[in-house]
Design a protein around this motif. Structure first.
Motif, short mmCIF file in Angstrom:
data_model
loop_
_atom_site.label_atom_id
_atom_site.label_comp_id
_atom_site.label_asym_id
_atom_site.label_seq_id
_atom_site.Cartn_x
_atom_site.Cartn_y
_atom_site.Cartn_z
N GLY A 407 0.57 -1.30 -0.13
CA GLY A 407 -0.08 -0.13 -0.10
C GLY A 407 0.85 1.40 -0.06
O GLY A 407 0.34 2.47 0.07
N SER A 408 2.21 1.08 -0.11
CA SER A 408 2.86 2.23 -0.21
C SER A 408 2.88 3.03 -1.35
O SER A 408 2.94 2.65 -2.63
CB SER A 408 4.35 1.88 0.44
OG SER A 408 4.69 1.37 1.54
N ARG A 423 2.37 4.90 4.38
CA ARG A 423 0.90 4.82 4.51
C ARG A 423 0.65 5.49 5.91
O ARG A 423 1.27 5.38 6.83
CB ARG A 423 0.57 3.56 4.17
CG ARG A 423 0.74 2.41 5.34
CD ARG A 423 0.56 1.12 4.92
NE ARG A 423 0.86 0.18 6.08
CZ ARG A 423 1.52 -0.89 5.63
NH1 ARG A 423 1.46 -1.63 4.49
NH2 ARG A 423 1.60 -1.87 6.91
N ALA A 424 -0.69 5.87 6.06
CA ALA A 424 -1.21 6.31 7.36
C ALA A 424 -0.97 5.37 8.64
O ALA A 424 -1.37 4.08 8.13
CB ALA A 424 -2.42 6.95 7.20
N GLU A 425 -0.84 5.74 9.78
CA GLU A 425 -0.51 4.70 10.66
C GLU A 425 -1.86 4.10 11.10
O GLU A 425 -3.21 4.90 11.01
CB GLU A 425 -0.17 5.21 11.90
CG GLU A 425 0.58 4.27 12.84
CD GLU A 425 1.52 5.01 14.00
OE1 GLU A 425 1.53 4.30 15.06
OE2 GLU A 425 1.98 6.14 13.87
N GLN A 426 -1.98 2.97 11.43
CA GLN A 426 -3.31 2.40 11.48
C GLN A 426 -3.92 2.57 13.02
O GLN A 426 -2.79 2.33 13.95
CB GLN A 426 -3.05 0.67 11.21
CG GLN A 426 -4.30 -0.13 11.49
CD GLN A 426 -4.15 -1.69 11.10
OE1 GLN A 426 -3.12 -1.66 10.35
NE2 GLN A 426 -4.85 -2.58 11.73
N ILE A 427 -5.08 2.86 13.19
CA ILE A 427 -5.60 2.87 14.69
C ILE A 427 -6.50 2.18 14.86
O ILE A 427 -7.58 1.71 13.99
CB ILE A 427 -6.19 4.53 14.57
CG1 ILE A 427 -5.35 5.67 14.30
CG2 ILE A 427 -6.94 4.67 15.75
CD1 ILE A 427 -5.73 7.09 13.97
N THR A 428 -6.52 1.32 16.02
CA THR A 428 -7.47 0.22 16.23
C THR A 428 -8.12 0.76 17.71
O THR A 428 -7.64 1.00 18.44
CB THR A 428 -6.71 -1.15 16.57
OG1 THR A 428 -5.85 -1.33 15.34
CG2 THR A 428 -7.68 -2.17 16.74
N LYS A 429 -9.42 0.55 17.72
CA LYS A 429 -10.38 0.89 18.71
C LYS A 429 -11.01 -0.37 19.42
O LYS A 429 -11.94 -0.60 18.71
CB LYS A 429 -11.36 2.15 18.48
CG LYS A 429 -10.30 3.37 18.13
CD LYS A 429 -11.47 4.42 17.88
CE LYS A 429 -10.71 5.75 17.38
NZ LYS A 429 -11.46 6.84 17.28
#
Ligand code: UD1
Ligand code: MG
Length: 445
Positions: A407-408, A423-429
């Motif tokens: 994905g880069s 790529r944007a950092e992944q955020i997990t909630k």
């Protein structure tokens, strides 16, 4: 016959009205090259003293295509007899055999040409190559007397019903004793349904002057005349069958030969396997042991031994595929080389690039080589790994052994052995989805 000098005149000045085309008829391609080029290559095999091509006044494109053979211009397109007259200056004083070929009868073999010319060298003033086609409505009929000697050629549109029943037809290939050729040509009139000077009248004229006329017979496949697009398709089918046979005789397996389409210059090695529905454009060379899977399209490509191409691969001009490399489904390679064992197995565009040996191009990788103005290069080092769905914005270099994360979008060089992620950092909630569904289900109508 070998002692009699030979000159060849190729008639190509006709308008080709029945093709309904802006392109001169003899320029229509068969297996990717103009039909007249096929004919001229074969004619050259006879090593004649000269080959002259008769063209129309507005046919520079034909003159260019037949160069370095000289051309004569038939100013007034008044028939095949008029066309040979246009070559008079080029043949001035030539006393050998003059073989006349029609540019729209492009598949005649060298051997058949030799037989037609040989009959003249053996004493006939005129020799005509006849054949017995399955559909013979359009061809001139060869009329013989009770002793079987050729007396005349009658064009279909000028023939009586009895003459139309004759199935021995004129292929258009004729040879003449050069000593009589122009004298007899001057006697041709225009008393026929088209008001043209028919070369075919030469038979009756020669006989009237006490000369003999010979018939040599050939096969339909090599003598079909191309007047309309449907004839062109028949000629293409004949040539494709011959190219398929040549590939198989050379040691290639064609799983379903009738679905593989060759260009006249396609080169396949031994133990190449070609699956169904593969198209070869110009300039393809395939080395031994390559597997070309179904529905692939190749042009201007060089494929080294053991590579696997397709299914559904597209190799465009300048593609060089190294030994054992793999180009899989929906992958397009243009002006790029893949080193030995490199893989681009799924859904990629690799253009203006060098890909080192053993590199792996992940699914959906694109080399962004064009900014609307110029083309730029991508260099991928040996053993590099390009993660799926990456865009490599050229000019850019990925060092040997480097990894590009999936994905880069890479627009700066990546050094040897490095990892590059863009790529944007992944955020997990945690638990967010369950809460969301609960909340929303209350409002659901
Ligand atoms: C011609 C023959 C016919 C034969 C058939 C074989 C004549 C009169 N008829 O018919 O007997 O069965 O070929 O395919 O010859 N050309 C010129 N200048 C012209 C007219 C034609 O150079 O003024 C060239 C054309 O480019 C073509 C060839 O001569 O390459 C034959 O002409 P075309 O009009 O196709 O003759 P056909 O009707 O096919
Ligand atoms: Mg014709």
């Amino acid at each position: 016959m070998t002692d009699t000098p030979l000159a060849i005149v190729v008639l190509a000045a006709g308008k080709g009205t029945r093709m309904r085309s802006d392109l001169p008829k003899v320029m229509h391609p068969i297996a990717g090259r103009p039909m007249i080029a096929h004919l001229l290559d074969t004619a050259a095999e006879l090593s004649p003293e000269k080959i002259v091509v008769v063209v129309g006044p507005d046919m520079d494109v034909v003159a260019d295509a037949v160069a370095p053979h000289p051309t004569c211009v038939q100013a007034d397109r008044n028939g095949t007899g008029g066309a040979v007259k246009a070559a008079r200056a080029a043949l001035d004083g030539f006393a050998g055999t003059v073989l006349v070929l029609y540019g729209d009868t492009p598949l005649v073999s060298a051997d058949t040409m030799r037989r037609a010319a040989g009959a003249c060298a053996d004493g006939a003033a005129v020799s005509v190559l006849g054949f017995r086609p399955s559909h013979f409505h359009q061809y001139g009929r060869l009329i013989t007397d009770d002793a079987g000697a050729l007396t005349a050629i009658v064009e279909a549109r000028d023939a009586t019903p009895d003459q139309l029943d004759v199935n021995l037809c004129n292929s258009g290939v004729m040879a003449f004793d050069g000593r009589h050729l122009f004298g007899l040509l001057d006697k041709i009139g225009t008393d026929n349904s088209k008001g043209e000077y028919y070369l075919t009248d030469m038979v009756a004229l020669a006989r009237a002057d006490g000369h003999s006329a010979a018939v040599v017979e050939g096969e339909e496949d090599e003598l079909l005349g191309v007047n309309a697009r449907s004839d062109l398709a028949m000629a293409e089918a004949v040539v494709q069958d011959a190219l398929r046979a040549r590939a198989m005789a050379g040691g290639a397996t064609l799983v379903d030969p009738g679905t593989v389409w060759f260009h006249h210059d396609t080169q396949l090695g031994r133990d190449v396997v070609v699956q169904p529905n593969v198209v070869f454009g110009p300039g393809v060379r395939v080395a031994d042991g390559v597997n070309i899977r179904a529905f692939s399209h190749l042009e201007g490509a060089d494929v080294e031994s053991g590579a696997v191409i397709g299914p559904y691969a597209r190799l465009r001009p300048g593609a060089k595929i190294g030994a054992g490399a793999r180009v899989g489904n929906f992958v397009e390679i243009k002006n790029a080389d893949l080193g030995a064992g490199a893989k681009a197995n799924h859904l990629s565009y690799v253009g203006d690039a060098h890909v080192g040996a053993g590199a792996n191009i992940g699914a959906g990788t694109i080399t962004c080589n064009y900014d609307g103005f110029g083309k730029y290069e991508t260099n991928i080092g040996e053993g590099a790994f390009i993660g799926s769905n990456s865009a490599l914005v050229a000019p850019v270099t990925i060092g040997a052994g480097a990894i590009v994360a999936a994905g880069s979008t890479i627009s700066k060089d990546v050094e040897v052995g490095a990892l590059s992620i863009e790529r944007a950092e992944q955020i997990t909630k945690p638990g967010w989805a369950a809460r969301f569904r609960k909340l929303k289900s209350k409002d659901k109508r």
